[in-house]
Design a protein around this motif. Sequence first.
Motif, PDB file in Angstrom:
ATOM      1  N   LYS A 153       0.806  -1.224   0.000  1.00 29.49           N
ATOM      2  CA  LYS A 153       0.000   0.000   0.000  1.00 29.49           C
ATOM      3  C   LYS A 153       0.840   1.276   0.000  1.00 29.49           C
ATOM      4  CE  LYS A 153      -4.169  -1.821   0.269  1.00 29.49           C
ATOM      5  NZ  LYS A 153      -5.217  -1.560  -0.739  1.00 29.49           N
ATOM      6  N   VAL A 154       1.969   1.245   0.688  1.00 26.33           N
ATOM      7  CA  VAL A 154       2.859   2.410   0.778  1.00 26.33           C
ATOM      8  C   VAL A 154       4.259   1.959   0.421  1.00 26.33           C
ATOM      9  CG1 VAL A 154       3.855   4.153   2.316  1.00 26.33           C
ATOM     10  CG2 VAL A 154       1.452   3.510   2.562  1.00 26.33           C
ATOM     11  N   GLY A 155       4.959   2.770  -0.359  1.00 24.77           N
ATOM     12  CA  GLY A 155       6.327   2.420  -0.729  1.00 24.77           C
ATOM     13  C   GLY A 155       7.220   3.639  -0.796  1.00 24.77           C
ATOM     14  N   VAL A 156       8.477   3.432  -0.404  1.00 23.45           N
ATOM     15  CA  VAL A 156       9.485   4.494  -0.426  1.00 23.45           C
ATOM     16  C   VAL A 156      10.774   3.954  -1.015  1.00 23.45           C
ATOM     17  CG1 VAL A 156      10.924   6.021   0.987  1.00 23.45           C
ATOM     18  CG2 VAL A 156       8.533   5.661   1.597  1.00 23.45           C
ATOM     19  N   MET A 157      11.389   4.729  -1.884  1.00 23.31           N
ATOM     20  CA  MET A 157      12.755   4.457  -2.346  1.00 23.31           C
ATOM     21  C   MET A 157      13.562   5.730  -2.114  1.00 23.31           C
ATOM     22  SD  MET A 157      15.130   5.255  -4.747  1.00 23.31           S
ATOM     23  CE  MET A 157      16.430   4.627  -5.766  1.00 23.31           C
ATOM     24  N   VAL A 162      22.218  11.228  -3.417  1.00 21.30           N
ATOM     25  CA  VAL A 162      21.782  12.010  -4.571  1.00 21.30           C
ATOM     26  C   VAL A 162      20.711  13.026  -4.162  1.00 21.30           C
ATOM     27  CG1 VAL A 162      20.646  11.858  -6.843  1.00 21.30           C
ATOM     28  CG2 VAL A 162      22.344  10.147  -6.161  1.00 21.30           C
ATOM     29  N   GLY A 163      19.881  12.651  -3.175  1.00 26.28           N
ATOM     30  CA  GLY A 163      18.805  13.519  -2.728  1.00 26.28           C
ATOM     31  C   GLY A 163      17.468  13.208  -3.351  1.00 26.28           C
ATOM     32  N   ASP A 164      17.277  11.968  -3.792  1.00 25.38           N
ATOM     33  CA  ASP A 164      16.012  11.538  -4.385  1.00 25.38           C
ATOM     34  C   ASP A 164      15.209  10.712  -3.386  1.00 25.38           C
ATOM     35  OD1 ASP A 164      16.308  12.730  -6.842  1.00 25.38           O
ATOM     36  OD2 ASP A 164      17.049  10.930  -7.853  1.00 25.38           O
ATOM     37  N   LEU A 165      13.973  11.136  -3.146  1.00 27.13           N
ATOM     38  CA  LEU A 165      13.070  10.411  -2.265  1.00 27.13           C
ATOM     39  C   LEU A 165      11.771  10.166  -3.025  1.00 27.13           C
ATOM     40  CD1 LEU A 165      12.343   9.272   0.529  1.00 27.13           C
ATOM     41  CD2 LEU A 165      11.782  11.593   1.252  1.00 27.13           C
ATOM     42  N   PHE A 166      11.655   8.966  -3.612  1.00 36.97           N
ATOM     43  CA  PHE A 166      10.446   8.557  -4.329  1.00 36.97           C
ATOM     44  C   PHE A 166       9.503   7.893  -3.338  1.00 36.97           C
ATOM     45  CE2 PHE A 166      13.745   8.552  -7.589  1.00 36.97           C
ATOM     46  CZ  PHE A 166      13.104   8.986  -8.743  1.00 36.97           C
ATOM     47  N   TYR A 167       8.196   8.168  -3.472  1.00 33.90           N
ATOM     48  CA  TYR A 167       7.250   7.472  -2.609  1.00 33.90           C
ATOM     49  C   TYR A 167       5.871   7.403  -3.264  1.00 33.90           C
ATOM     50  CZ  TYR A 167       6.046  12.268  -0.993  1.00 33.90           C
ATOM     51  OH  TYR A 167       5.689  13.598  -0.917  1.00 33.90           O
ATOM     52  N   GLY A 168       5.090   6.396  -2.853  1.00 34.12           N
ATOM     53  CA  GLY A 168       3.774   6.196  -3.429  1.00 34.12           C
ATOM     54  C   GLY A 168       2.830   5.555  -2.441  1.00 34.12           C
ATOM     55  N   ASN A 169       1.533   5.771  -2.680  1.00 32.50           N
ATOM     56  CA  ASN A 169       0.494   5.154  -1.868  1.00 32.50           C
ATOM     57  C   ASN A 169      -0.776   5.065  -2.713  1.00 32.50           C
ATOM     58  OD1 ASN A 169      -0.863   7.673  -1.761  1.00 32.50           O
ATOM     59  ND2 ASN A 169       0.118   8.235   0.173  1.00 32.50           N
ATOM     60  N   PRO A 170      -1.924   4.662  -2.182  1.00 29.35           N
ATOM     61  CA  PRO A 170      -3.117   4.533  -3.022  1.00 29.35           C
ATOM     62  C   PRO A 170      -3.586   5.832  -3.681  1.00 29.35           C
ATOM     63  CG  PRO A 170      -3.373   3.239  -1.025  1.00 29.35           C
ATOM     64  CD  PRO A 170      -2.133   4.044  -0.850  1.00 29.35           C
ATOM     65  N   HIS A 171      -3.034   6.964  -3.261  1.00 29.93           N
ATOM     66  CA  HIS A 171      -3.460   8.252  -3.816  1.00 29.93           C
ATOM     67  C   HIS A 171      -2.561   8.767  -4.938  1.00 29.93           C
ATOM     68  CE1 HIS A 171      -6.286   8.279  -0.583  1.00 29.93           C
ATOM     69  NE2 HIS A 171      -5.357   8.385   0.339  1.00 29.93           N
ATOM     70  N   ILE A 182      11.335  -5.632  -3.682  1.00 28.30           N
ATOM     71  CA  ILE A 182      10.289  -5.053  -4.535  1.00 28.30           C
ATOM     72  C   ILE A 182       9.172  -4.381  -3.741  1.00 28.30           C
ATOM     73  CG2 ILE A 182       8.913  -7.175  -4.690  1.00 28.30           C
ATOM     74  CD1 ILE A 182       9.669  -4.621  -7.541  1.00 28.30           C
ATOM     75  N   ALA A 183       9.029  -4.704  -2.462  1.00 29.69           N
ATOM     76  CA  ALA A 183       7.894  -4.206  -1.684  1.00 29.69           C
ATOM     77  C   ALA A 183       7.783  -2.686  -1.709  1.00 29.69           C
ATOM     78  CB  ALA A 183       8.000  -4.695  -0.241  1.00 29.69           C
ATOM     79  N   GLY A 184       8.888  -2.001  -1.526  1.00 31.26           N
ATOM     80  CA  GLY A 184       8.855  -0.547  -1.491  1.00 31.26           C
ATOM     81  C   GLY A 184       8.636   0.098  -2.837  1.00 31.26           C
ATOM     82  N   LEU A 185       8.855  -0.640  -3.915  1.00 30.94           N
ATOM     83  CA  LEU A 185       8.769  -0.084  -5.262  1.00 30.94           C
ATOM     84  C   LEU A 185       7.383  -0.210  -5.882  1.00 30.94           C
ATOM     85  CD1 LEU A 185      12.187  -1.502  -6.496  1.00 30.94           C
ATOM     86  CD2 LEU A 185      11.667   0.909  -6.056  1.00 30.94           C
ATOM     87  N   ILE A 186       6.636  -1.245  -5.529  1.00 31.55           N
ATOM     88  CA  ILE A 186       5.341  -1.481  -6.175  1.00 31.55           C
ATOM     89  C   ILE A 186       4.390  -0.297  -6.007  1.00 31.55           C
ATOM     90  CG2 ILE A 186       3.257  -2.914  -6.147  1.00 31.55           C
ATOM     91  CD1 ILE A 186       5.055  -5.332  -5.576  1.00 31.55           C
ATOM     92  N   PRO A 187       4.190   0.261  -4.793  1.00 35.14           N
ATOM     93  CA  PRO A 187       3.265   1.392  -4.676  1.00 35.14           C
ATOM     94  C   PRO A 187       3.734   2.646  -5.418  1.00 35.14           C
ATOM     95  CG  PRO A 187       3.585   0.330  -2.538  1.00 35.14           C
ATOM     96  CD  PRO A 187       4.641  -0.203  -3.460  1.00 35.14           C
ATOM     97  N   THR A 215       2.821   1.761  -9.257  1.00 31.31           N
ATOM     98  CA  THR A 215       1.376   1.767  -9.482  1.00 31.31           C
ATOM     99  C   THR A 215       0.774   3.135  -9.181  1.00 31.31           C
ATOM    100  OG1 THR A 215       0.983   0.869  -7.259  1.00 31.31           O
ATOM    101  CG2 THR A 215       1.149  -0.707  -9.072  1.00 31.31           C
ATOM    102  N   GLY A 216       1.305   3.824  -8.166  1.00 27.89           N
ATOM    103  CA  GLY A 216       0.816   5.157  -7.852  1.00 27.89           C
ATOM    104  C   GLY A 216       1.074   6.149  -8.968  1.00 27.89           C
ATOM    105  N   ALA A 217       2.128   5.882  -9.770  1.00 26.63           N
ATOM    106  CA  ALA A 217       2.468   6.748 -10.900  1.00 26.63           C
ATOM    107  C   ALA A 217       1.753   6.334 -12.175  1.00 26.63           C
ATOM    108  CB  ALA A 217       3.976   6.729 -11.124  1.00 26.63           C
ATOM    109  N   GLY A 218       0.903   5.299 -12.094  1.00 24.71           N
ATOM    110  CA  GLY A 218       0.150   4.853 -13.258  1.00 24.71           C
ATOM    111  C   GLY A 218       0.776   3.712 -14.022  1.00 24.71           C
ATOM    112  N   GLY A 219       1.833   3.110 -13.484  1.00 23.92           N
ATOM    113  CA  GLY A 219       2.505   2.007 -14.151  1.00 23.92           C
ATOM    114  C   GLY A 219       1.892   0.664 -13.816  1.00 23.92           C
TER     115      GLY A 219
END
Length: 260
Positions: A115-119, A124-133, A215-220, A223-227
């Motif tokens: 449901k929630v994922g963070v990379m 470098v300073g990159d913080l990617f994250y996603g959730n159901p929204h 892969i757990a942190g990457l899936i949300p 999918t949150g980005a439309g992939g």
Amino acid sequence: MPDHWTELTEFALTLAKASAEAILPHFRQNTLVDEKTHETWDPVTEGDRAGERVIRDLIEKHYPTHGIIGEEYGTKIGTSGLTWVLDPVDGTRAFVIGLPTWGTLIGLYEDGIPKVGVMHQPFVGDLFYGNPHGAWLNHRGATQAIHVRKTKSLGDAMVGTTSPYLYKGPDQVAFQNLRDKTKHVRFGGDCYFFALVAGGHMDMALDPGLQIYDIAGLIPIVTGAGGYVGSWTANDTNKGGNVLVASSQRLFEEAVAAMA
């Protein structure tokens, strides 16, 4: 009004930032490298261990009923239906040679569904994250929503995978078939390639034989980005295995057909 997932996403970001403070002092310091017992070279450093300890301690303090699955310190069974899945340094091989393509992966599952994922790539300073929204990238303090890019044909696709040497037997043949039918394949990106698909910079990313914490942190985020997230061998990608992410289901299906 913030909902359940917004609150838990904010906590996941707190975990990522706290772990960075424990991991970065070991990066590019020629830190001691231990080896796990695997067929291929599988290093682990104090950076891996320190990062996971910090994350686990914070989860235990704030959400003691949550479960935890971590690469370095194993599994704690929870009672809430929520389980955190941790890979403090995904890409330790890159980490030990000073290459900033590693990332901290944090996933939160509800009853086995991510449901929630963070990379986080703190150097470098990159913080990617996603959730159901949705999905977002915070780059050095500036946050923007991210989306996969418009789907290209398979022949024009830009693809990333960690290494061609990870593909064995039928998977090796399948990967070569895909490589022959796409425009360009890049190697050595580890988890970064999956995040870059979500960010709209690449079209596909794939790796064979992943563990759940890979892969757990990457899936949300994807999918949150439309992939689209799936497997060319029909395994349950929520648990790992052979994982392929694409900017659309159509492109994913083209890729799987090419790999047959």
